[in-house]
Design a protein around this motif. Structure first.
Motif, PDB file in Angstrom:
ATOM      1  N   LEU A  93      10.080  11.895  -1.364  1.00 35.64           N
ATOM      2  CA  LEU A  93       9.979  12.201   0.108  1.00 35.64           C
ATOM      3  C   LEU A  93      11.158  13.376   0.912  1.00 35.64           C
ATOM      4  O   LEU A  93      10.834  13.110   1.735  1.00 35.64           O
ATOM      5  CB  LEU A  93       9.403  11.151   0.917  1.00 35.64           C
ATOM      6  N   ASP A 127       1.143  -0.768   0.041  1.00 44.84           N
ATOM      7  CA  ASP A 127      -0.046  -0.545   0.139  1.00 44.84           C
ATOM      8  C   ASP A 127       0.676   1.102   0.093  1.00 44.84           C
ATOM      9  O   ASP A 127       1.826   1.194   0.865  1.00 44.84           O
ATOM     10  CB  ASP A 127      -0.719   0.021   1.644  1.00 44.84           C
ATOM     11  N   GLN A 128       0.176   2.333  -1.121  1.00 45.40           N
ATOM     12  CA  GLN A 128       1.372   3.315  -1.193  1.00 45.40           C
ATOM     13  C   GLN A 128       1.341   4.431   0.596  1.00 45.40           C
ATOM     14  O   GLN A 128       2.822   4.592   0.810  1.00 45.40           O
ATOM     15  CB  GLN A 128       0.774   4.351  -1.930  1.00 45.40           C
ATOM     16  N   GLU A 129       0.633   4.186   0.917  1.00 42.55           N
ATOM     17  CA  GLU A 129       0.780   4.989   1.909  1.00 42.55           C
ATOM     18  C   GLU A 129       1.135   4.648   3.651  1.00 42.55           C
ATOM     19  O   GLU A 129       2.048   5.088   3.784  1.00 42.55           O
ATOM     20  CB  GLU A 129      -0.868   4.554   2.973  1.00 42.55           C
ATOM     21  N   LYS A 130       1.344   3.016   3.318  1.00 37.43           N
ATOM     22  CA  LYS A 130       2.344   2.127   4.256  1.00 37.43           C
ATOM     23  C   LYS A 130       3.493   2.340   3.968  1.00 37.43           C
ATOM     24  O   LYS A 130       4.254   2.532   4.684  1.00 37.43           O
ATOM     25  CB  LYS A 130       2.131   1.278   4.604  1.00 37.43           C
ATOM     26  N   ASP A 155       4.686   5.210   2.164  1.00 39.58           N
ATOM     27  CA  ASP A 155       5.430   6.589   2.396  1.00 39.58           C
ATOM     28  C   ASP A 155       6.001   6.839   3.692  1.00 39.58           C
ATOM     29  O   ASP A 155       6.734   7.566   4.237  1.00 39.58           O
ATOM     30  CB  ASP A 155       4.288   7.630   1.947  1.00 39.58           C
ATOM     31  N   GLU A 156       4.464   6.478   4.841  1.00 41.19           N
ATOM     32  CA  GLU A 156       4.739   5.968   6.639  1.00 41.19           C
ATOM     33  C   GLU A 156       6.292   5.194   6.812  1.00 41.19           C
ATOM     34  O   GLU A 156       6.651   5.979   8.013  1.00 41.19           O
ATOM     35  CB  GLU A 156       4.328   5.774   7.424  1.00 41.19           C
ATOM     36  N   THR A 190       9.215   7.889   5.247  1.00 39.37           N
ATOM     37  CA  THR A 190       9.361   8.692   5.606  1.00 39.37           C
ATOM     38  C   THR A 190       9.936   8.853   7.694  1.00 39.37           C
ATOM     39  O   THR A 190      10.855   9.781   7.439  1.00 39.37           O
ATOM     40  CB  THR A 190       7.930   9.664   6.613  1.00 39.37           C
ATOM     41  N   ARG A 201      10.634   6.863  -4.853  1.00 35.10           N
ATOM     42  CA  ARG A 201      10.066   7.639  -4.338  1.00 35.10           C
ATOM     43  C   ARG A 201      10.843   8.023  -2.262  1.00 35.10           C
ATOM     44  O   ARG A 201      10.024   9.223  -2.182  1.00 35.10           O
ATOM     45  CB  ARG A 201       8.885   6.387  -3.375  1.00 35.10           C
TER      46      ARG A 201
END
Length: 279
Positions: free
Chosen positions: A275, A233-236, A238-239, A242, A271
């Motif tokens: 970020l 999942d892209q959100e995971k 990114d988390e 980050t 990615r």
């Protein structure tokens, strides 16, 4: 009834693997087109088959097609055999079968032994998806190009290799696919010195180097596919990136993210770059 061309599989070693149907077909046809008439003559003698033979191999198949097709058109049933196993599978016969189809002649497969399928059934690697790659190039430069193209394939791959090239071929596979890639090694299937082993490519290199007998006979390699890329999942992602970028460089963070999630490093790196300005 119009004549038919029977594509007949023959044993790959053990003569008892000849099917009853194959024997009856070879006895009933008017002519057998064989890859090597001397080799096939031994098989026919064993089963008391007196049907005449004619050579049909890589070097004369194109010139022989018209003669064989004419016989079929005249109502003669013919059979096609190779030296061992199923015709057309890294053996001659494709041109004849294609010509028969183009001329409206029925082609009938008579199933039997096939080294590729026999090896796949016994080595313990996934068999739900596989590709047959035949023989790789005898030239190392071309072989390496072929292997690079296969490197990321996720299905099981089946390859034939000549005994005098097997060691160099497996070394090339280890270099391209990685030492830990699983491989099935099947040699002399159904014969006296049958060897079927599953190991890593690195282990297979050592196995062949330490036992010269493994460089003899008919060999099939069954190579495990590359691990399938995991979807994240892209959100995971990114988390995770980050958080890692708070303490690590872009390179280190992307490498760790790739190791933890199984995604490709270049995807994680790209990615992480995007970020990094926000961290």
């Amino acid at each position: 009834m119009s004549a038919q061309l029977f594509v007949v599989a023959t044993p790959i070693g053990h003569l008892d693997d000849m099917t009853f149907r194959s024997i009856e077909i070879l006895k009933s046809v008017s002519l057998i087109a064989a890859e090597d008439t001397r080799q096939s003559a031994q098989l026919l003698k064993h089963y008391n088959i007196s049907t005449p033979l004619t050579a049909c191999h890589d070097h004369n198949e194109s010139n022989k097609i018209d003669i064989l097709i004419e016989k079929l058109k005249n109502g003669e049933n013919l059979a096609l055999v190779s030296d061992a196993g199923t015709p057309l599978i890294s053996d001659p016969g494709f041109k004849l079968v294609r010509a028969a189809q183009e001329n409206g002649i029925k082609v009938v497969p008579i199933p039997g032994a096939c080294a590729a399928i026999a090896a796949l059934s016994a080595v313990g690697l996934p068999s739900d998806r596989f590709s047959f790659e035949g023989f790789l190039s005898s030239k190392q430069s071309q072989r390496l190009i072929q292997l690079e193209k296969l490197k990321n394939e996720t299905q099981t791959m089946i390859i034939y290799e000549a005994p005098h090239r097997i060691l160099e071929c497996v070394k090339d596979m280890a270099n391209v696919f990685g030492n830990d890639r699983p491989v099935g090694f099947a040699r002399e299937i159904t014969k006296t010195f049958e060897t079927i082993r599953k190991m890593t490519l690195q282990e297979l290199v050592a196995f062949i180097e330490n036992d010269h007998n493994q460089q003899k006979g008919e060999i099939v390699l069954v190579i495990g596919g590359a691990p399938e890329e995991k979807n994240l999942d892209q959100e995971k992602l990114d988390e995770l990136l980050t958080r890692l970028l708070q303490d690590l460089s872009v390179k280190a963070a992307s490498q760790l993210a790739a190791d933890l999630t199984g995604i490709k490093k270049k995807v994680a790196y790209q990615r992480a770059l995007e970020l990094s300005d926000k961290v």
